[in-house]
Motif scaffolding. Structure first.
Motif, PDB file in Angstrom:
ATOM      1  N   GLY A   1     -23.282  41.939 -24.530  1.00 12.02           N
ATOM      2  CA  GLY A   1     -24.102  40.929 -23.866  1.00 12.02           C
ATOM      3  C   GLY A   1     -23.517  39.547 -24.064  1.00 12.02           C
ATOM      4  O   GLY A   1     -23.531  38.711 -23.170  1.00 12.02           O
ATOM      5  N   ARG A   2     -22.978  39.318 -25.246  1.00  6.40           N
ATOM      6  CA  ARG A   2     -22.364  38.026 -25.555  1.00  6.40           C
ATOM      7  C   ARG A   2     -21.172  37.767 -24.635  1.00  6.40           C
ATOM      8  O   ARG A   2     -20.983  36.665 -24.131  1.00  6.40           O
ATOM      9  CB  ARG A   2     -21.904  38.050 -27.016  1.00  6.40           C
ATOM     10  N   GLU A   3     -20.367  38.797 -24.372  1.00  9.47           N
ATOM     11  CA  GLU A   3     -19.201  38.639 -23.500  1.00  9.47           C
ATOM     12  C   GLU A   3     -19.609  38.375 -22.058  1.00  9.47           C
ATOM     13  O   GLU A   3     -19.034  37.531 -21.368  1.00  9.47           O
ATOM     14  CB  GLU A   3     -18.298  39.881 -23.600  1.00  9.47           C
ATOM     15  N   LEU A   4     -20.643  39.083 -21.620  1.00  9.89           N
ATOM     16  CA  LEU A   4     -21.111  38.854 -20.249  1.00  9.89           C
ATOM     17  C   LEU A   4     -21.753  37.474 -20.134  1.00  9.89           C
ATOM     18  O   LEU A   4     -21.563  36.760 -19.150  1.00  9.89           O
ATOM     19  CB  LEU A   4     -22.098  39.952 -19.824  1.00  9.89           C
ATOM     20  N   ARG A   5     -22.494  37.093 -21.163  1.00  7.64           N
ATOM     21  CA  ARG A   5     -23.083  35.736 -21.166  1.00  7.64           C
ATOM     22  C   ARG A   5     -21.984  34.688 -20.984  1.00  7.64           C
ATOM     23  O   ARG A   5     -22.103  33.800 -20.150  1.00  7.64           O
ATOM     24  CB  ARG A   5     -23.832  35.485 -22.481  1.00  7.64           C
ATOM     25  N   TYR A   6     -20.910  34.843 -21.754  1.00  5.91           N
ATOM     26  CA  TYR A   6     -19.820  33.872 -21.663  1.00  5.91           C
ATOM     27  C   TYR A   6     -19.195  33.877 -20.262  1.00  5.91           C
ATOM     28  O   TYR A   6     -18.948  32.823 -19.675  1.00  5.91           O
ATOM     29  CB  TYR A   6     -18.752  34.159 -22.730  1.00  5.91           C
ATOM     30  N   ALA A   7     -18.961  35.070 -19.723  1.00  7.76           N
ATOM     31  CA  ALA A   7     -18.318  35.178 -18.409  1.00  7.76           C
ATOM     32  C   ALA A   7     -19.172  34.536 -17.308  1.00  7.76           C
ATOM     33  O   ALA A   7     -18.647  33.949 -16.362  1.00  7.76           O
ATOM     34  CB  ALA A   7     -18.051  36.642 -18.075  1.00  7.76           C
ATOM     35  N   LEU A   8     -20.488  34.618 -17.449  1.00  2.15           N
ATOM     36  CA  LEU A   8     -21.376  34.058 -16.419  1.00  2.15           C
ATOM     37  C   LEU A   8     -21.648  32.574 -16.636  1.00  2.15           C
ATOM     38  O   LEU A   8     -22.107  31.869 -15.747  1.00  2.15           O
ATOM     39  CB  LEU A   8     -22.706  34.827 -16.384  1.00  2.15           C
ATOM     40  N   LEU A   9     -21.376  32.115 -17.859  1.00  2.07           N
ATOM     41  CA  LEU A   9     -21.698  30.738 -18.240  1.00  2.07           C
ATOM     42  C   LEU A   9     -20.567  29.766 -17.969  1.00  2.07           C
ATOM     43  O   LEU A   9     -20.787  28.585 -17.727  1.00  2.07           O
ATOM     44  CB  LEU A   9     -22.017  30.737 -19.749  1.00  2.07           C
ATOM     45  N   ARG A  10     -19.346  30.266 -17.991  1.00  6.48           N
ATOM     46  CA  ARG A  10     -18.197  29.356 -18.151  1.00  6.48           C
ATOM     47  C   ARG A  10     -17.802  28.589 -16.884  1.00  6.48           C
ATOM     48  O   ARG A  10     -16.988  27.677 -16.970  1.00  6.48           O
ATOM     49  CB  ARG A  10     -16.999  30.114 -18.680  1.00  6.48           C
ATOM     50  N   VAL A  11     -18.333  28.951 -15.740  1.00  8.97           N
ATOM     51  CA  VAL A  11     -17.982  28.258 -14.498  1.00  8.97           C
ATOM     52  C   VAL A  11     -19.128  27.316 -14.103  1.00  8.97           C
ATOM     53  O   VAL A  11     -20.302  27.679 -14.236  1.00  8.97           O
ATOM     54  CB  VAL A  11     -17.716  29.276 -13.373  1.00  8.97           C
ATOM     55  N   HIS A  12     -18.781  26.134 -13.626  1.00 13.23           N
ATOM     56  CA  HIS A  12     -19.791  25.162 -13.238  1.00 13.23           C
ATOM     57  C   HIS A  12     -20.787  25.780 -12.235  1.00 13.23           C
ATOM     58  O   HIS A  12     -20.369  26.485 -11.318  1.00 13.23           O
ATOM     59  CB  HIS A  12     -19.136  23.916 -12.626  1.00 13.23           C
ATOM     60  N   TYR A  13     -22.050  25.481 -12.417  1.00  4.74           N
ATOM     61  CA  TYR A  13     -23.079  26.210 -11.648  1.00  4.74           C
ATOM     62  C   TYR A  13     -23.010  25.989 -10.144  1.00  4.74           C
ATOM     63  O   TYR A  13     -23.512  26.812  -9.374  1.00  4.74           O
ATOM     64  CB  TYR A  13     -24.484  25.868 -12.183  1.00  4.74           C
ATOM     65  N   ARG A  14     -22.380  24.887  -9.700  1.00  2.00           N
ATOM     66  CA  ARG A  14     -22.334  24.663  -8.244  1.00  2.00           C
ATOM     67  C   ARG A  14     -21.073  25.239  -7.606  1.00  2.00           C
ATOM     68  O   ARG A  14     -20.854  25.077  -6.416  1.00  2.00           O
ATOM     69  CB  ARG A  14     -22.458  23.162  -7.950  1.00  2.00           C
ATOM     70  N   VAL A  15     -20.251  25.894  -8.407  1.00  2.00           N
ATOM     71  CA  VAL A  15     -19.028  26.507  -7.895  1.00  2.00           C
ATOM     72  C   VAL A  15     -19.265  28.024  -7.843  1.00  2.00           C
ATOM     73  O   VAL A  15     -19.752  28.593  -8.812  1.00  2.00           O
ATOM     74  CB  VAL A  15     -17.842  26.198  -8.841  1.00  2.00           C
ATOM     75  N   PRO A  16     -18.910  28.681  -6.733  1.00  5.20           N
ATOM     76  CA  PRO A  16     -19.070  30.136  -6.697  1.00  5.20           C
ATOM     77  C   PRO A  16     -18.281  30.776  -7.838  1.00  5.20           C
ATOM     78  O   PRO A  16     -17.175  30.347  -8.153  1.00  5.20           O
ATOM     79  CB  PRO A  16     -18.494  30.526  -5.340  1.00  5.20           C
ATOM     80  N   LEU A  17     -18.871  31.761  -8.482  1.00  2.00           N
ATOM     81  CA  LEU A  17     -18.221  32.406  -9.630  1.00  2.00           C
ATOM     82  C   LEU A  17     -17.693  33.761  -9.183  1.00  2.00           C
ATOM     83  O   LEU A  17     -18.438  34.568  -8.632  1.00  2.00           O
ATOM     84  CB  LEU A  17     -19.235  32.575 -10.766  1.00  2.00           C
ATOM     85  N   ASN A  18     -16.418  33.985  -9.400  1.00  4.55           N
ATOM     86  CA  ASN A  18     -15.833  35.269  -9.032  1.00  4.55           C
ATOM     87  C   ASN A  18     -15.789  36.168 -10.262  1.00  4.55           C
ATOM     88  O   ASN A  18     -15.035  35.935 -11.191  1.00  4.55           O
ATOM     89  CB  ASN A  18     -14.430  35.058  -8.457  1.00  4.55           C
ATOM     90  N   PHE A  19     -16.615  37.212 -10.250  1.00  4.61           N
ATOM     91  CA  PHE A  19     -16.675  38.141 -11.374  1.00  4.61           C
ATOM     92  C   PHE A  19     -15.593  39.209 -11.205  1.00  4.61           C
ATOM     93  O   PHE A  19     -15.516  39.850 -10.163  1.00  4.61           O
ATOM     94  CB  PHE A  19     -18.058  38.797 -11.418  1.00  4.61           C
ATOM     95  N   THR A  20     -14.762  39.367 -12.244  1.00  2.63           N
ATOM     96  CA  THR A  20     -13.747  40.436 -12.231  1.00  2.63           C
ATOM     97  C   THR A  20     -13.697  41.047 -13.633  1.00  2.63           C
ATOM     98  O   THR A  20     -14.125  40.420 -14.610  1.00  2.63           O
ATOM     99  CB  THR A  20     -12.328  39.895 -11.915  1.00  2.63           C
ATOM    100  N   TRP A  21     -13.143  42.252 -13.742  1.00  7.00           N
ATOM    101  CA  TRP A  21     -13.011  42.877 -15.070  1.00  7.00           C
ATOM    102  C   TRP A  21     -11.977  42.126 -15.879  1.00  7.00           C
ATOM    103  O   TRP A  21     -12.076  42.040 -17.107  1.00  7.00           O
ATOM    104  CB  TRP A  21     -12.672  44.358 -14.940  1.00  7.00           C
ATOM    105  N   ASN A  22     -11.000  41.571 -15.207  1.00  9.93           N
ATOM    106  CA  ASN A  22     -10.034  40.744 -15.889  1.00  9.93           C
ATOM    107  C   ASN A  22     -10.726  39.527 -16.525  1.00  9.93           C
ATOM    108  O   ASN A  22     -10.426  39.136 -17.653  1.00  9.93           O
ATOM    109  CB  ASN A  22      -8.971  40.295 -14.869  1.00  9.93           C
ATOM    110  N   GLY A  23     -11.666  38.963 -15.782  1.00 10.65           N
ATOM    111  CA  GLY A  23     -12.438  37.834 -16.289  1.00 10.65           C
ATOM    112  C   GLY A  23     -13.246  38.227 -17.520  1.00 10.65           C
ATOM    113  O   GLY A  23     -13.424  37.428 -18.446  1.00 10.65           O
ATOM    114  N   MET A  24     -13.744  39.469 -17.540  1.00 10.63           N
ATOM    115  CA  MET A  24     -14.481  39.946 -18.714  1.00 10.63           C
ATOM    116  C   MET A  24     -13.545  40.032 -19.918  1.00 10.63           C
ATOM    117  O   MET A  24     -13.939  39.698 -21.036  1.00 10.63           O
ATOM    118  CB  MET A  24     -15.098  41.329 -18.432  1.00 10.63           C
ATOM    119  N   ASN A  25     -12.311  40.470 -19.683  1.00 14.23           N
ATOM    120  CA  ASN A  25     -11.354  40.538 -20.791  1.00 14.23           C
ATOM    121  C   ASN A  25     -10.997  39.145 -21.299  1.00 14.23           C
ATOM    122  O   ASN A  25     -10.846  38.928 -22.500  1.00 14.23           O
ATOM    123  CB  ASN A  25     -10.085  41.281 -20.354  1.00 14.23           C
TER     124      ASN A  25
END
Ligand SMILES: [Zn+2]
Length: 472
Positions: free
Chosen positions: A293-317
């Motif tokens: 959960g901590r890793e997913l939290r970080y992955a969803l948190l790290r991009v500015h909220y007004r910019v579309p966030l591209n979720f990838t497994w690479n991004g999770m790593n």
């Protein structure tokens, strides 16, 4: 502090309604509990969590309300298809939602009002009654009650929407012929067979509230007629939030919301998430791939909220790697504070902590990318100083204190302390005895054995404390 206000399309200085008491009321549109929320929904909830935590770091007292939509077309359809009562159908998804909130360390709102609560239904009916009395709403031949958008001149201002365009599209669904204007939206939906048992009495006959009026009733009931900040995803802007403004202001005559903040979409591998593309993920889907959960939290948190966030497994790593760097840094700082005498710290004059750079970045419309950039730059610098043996205990302690402060916003600390294996606990007890007997050699040996098990022992005023050693 400054935020981008969707209403004005400008960055505005933030001034709450009650600056003296520093209380901020926030309303956020919560989940519709007809299925498990997906990670795109949680991106918005994490942005709202960041907003709340940063306001709190800056000394505001936040009163946050998040509604639960537990009656609408989708929940009714789901309950009918599953052949269970509506409340039973929605209960499982409410529960799942709170599980995911916990997994992602999202602070719980102060209130989670549910649309089906009779006191809110009563309030919705009362609001509709007032809107009809002001000719802002009417009952159509189909017995449903609609908002008359032509009577509300500000309608379309939030979305910057031209109503004439709405008329020219000429798309009229067959069940909406009764409306005066194609853009008029339902405040009260007259009961029909598809609704089954789901109905409430009203002055306009049995039926159920429209989705928009639910939020107007619950937000004003719990936060008052004027709300400091209203959040949601960009797809909430029209028609949902536009309708909320029309209804609430139509009833109260006051400005409903001071700041509208909206979170951009989440994409998966550059595409819109959809079940048919097979790129539709819930929180448990991501956990099933071995992430935390901590890793997913970080992955969803790290991009500015007004910019579309591209979720990838690479991004999770990458998220895992970044957190590993934080963990290791904290462990090293910890080590230094233990080795040297912390009682009389002598902070490094050459490397003073720029205490406010992190939160200053967040003051600027929650610029998390800049804030994290500063964090990792600090990590690089202090690591270099530690490599050169140039960081004293006082400075290390100061960095740890700084981390503690910013982590109230990030909430990214590893939480492995809770599960200390019995073997390590046993060794720690032996070490405690050795120390009381002033057998320092034995104490150090035991410390090394605990370390070999993957744990670190710290001596605090309250006795020994075990923390997991960072992965190297
Ligand atoms: Zn809403």
């Amino acid at each position: 502090m400054r935020f981008f206000n969707t209403y004005s399309r400008q960055i505005e200085k933030f001034e709450p309604r009650d600056p003296a008491r520093r209380i901020v009321g926030i309303y956020t549109c919560g989940p519709t509990v007809y299925s498990r929320a997906h990670i795109g929904n949680f991106r918005a909830y994490i942005f709202e969590d960041l907003l709340q935590r940063h306001l709190e770091l800056r000394g505001y007292k936040v009163h946050r309300v998040m509604n639960i939509t537990d009656v609408d077309d989708k929940t009714i359809r789901g309950a009918r298809e599953a052949s269970v009562p509506l409340t039973k159908f929605t209960a499982q998804f409410k529960e799942a939602f709170f599980e995911d909130v916990e997994t992602l360390r999202i602070k719980r709102a102060d209130e989670f009002p549910a649309a089906t609560d009779q006191s809110y239904i009563d309030r919705m009916i009362e609001m509709i009654r007032i809107l009809i009395s002001r000719e802002l709403a009417y009952q159509a031949e189909d017995k449903s009650v609609y908002f008359r958008i032509n009577k509300f001149p500000d309608y379309g201002k939030l979305a910057h929407f031209d109503l004439t365009q709405l008329q020219s599209t000429g798309r009229v669904k067959h069940d909406e012929y009764d409306k005066e204007h194609i853009g008029d939206f339902a405040l009260w939906k007259a009961w029909d067979e598809e609704d089954g048992e789901v109905k409430w009495d009203s002055p306009w006959g049995p039926g159920r509230p429209g989705w928009h009026i639910e939020c107007s009733a619950m937000s004003t009931a719990l936060l008052g007629d004027e709300i400091d900040i209203h959040c949601g995803g960009v797809d909430n802007i029209f028609p949902h939030h536009e309708a909320e403004i029309a209804q609430s202001e139509g009833v109260t005559g006051k400005k409903f919301v001071r700041y509208w903040l909206h979170c951009a979409h989440l994409l998966v591998d550059g595409q819109k998430m959809s079940k048919s593309l097979g790129n539709f993920y819930t929180v448990p889907d991501v956990m099933a791939k071995g992430y935390t959960g901590r890793e997913l939290r970080y992955a969803l948190l790290r991009v500015h909220y007004r910019v579309p966030l591209n979720f990838t497994w690479n991004g999770m790593n990458e998220a895992r790697e970044s957190l590993g760097r934080i963990d290791e840094w904290l462990a090293r700082l910890q080590e230094i504070t233990e080795k040297e005498n912390v009682e009389c710290p002598t902070p490094n004059a050459e490397r003073p902590i720029q205490k406010t750079a992190f939160e200053d970045a967040l003051d600027d419309d929650l610029n998390i990318s800049a804030a994290l950039g500063f964090l990792f730059e600090s990590i690089r610098e202090t690591n270099r100083a530690m490599d050169e043996n140039k960081l004293d205990a006082g400075s290390a302690k100061a960095w740890l204190d700084w981390w503690k402060r910013i982590n109230t916003v990030l909430d990214l600390q590893s939480e492995s302390e809770a599960v200390v294996p019995p073997e390590a606990t046993q060794l720690a007890q032996e070490r405690d005895t050795a120390r009381r007997e002033k057998n320092w050699k034995r104490s150090d040996e035991l410390r090394d054995r605990i370390f070999a098990l993957g744990w670190e022992v710290r001596d605090t005023k309250d006795g020994q404390k075990l923390t997991r050693r960072a992965a190297k």
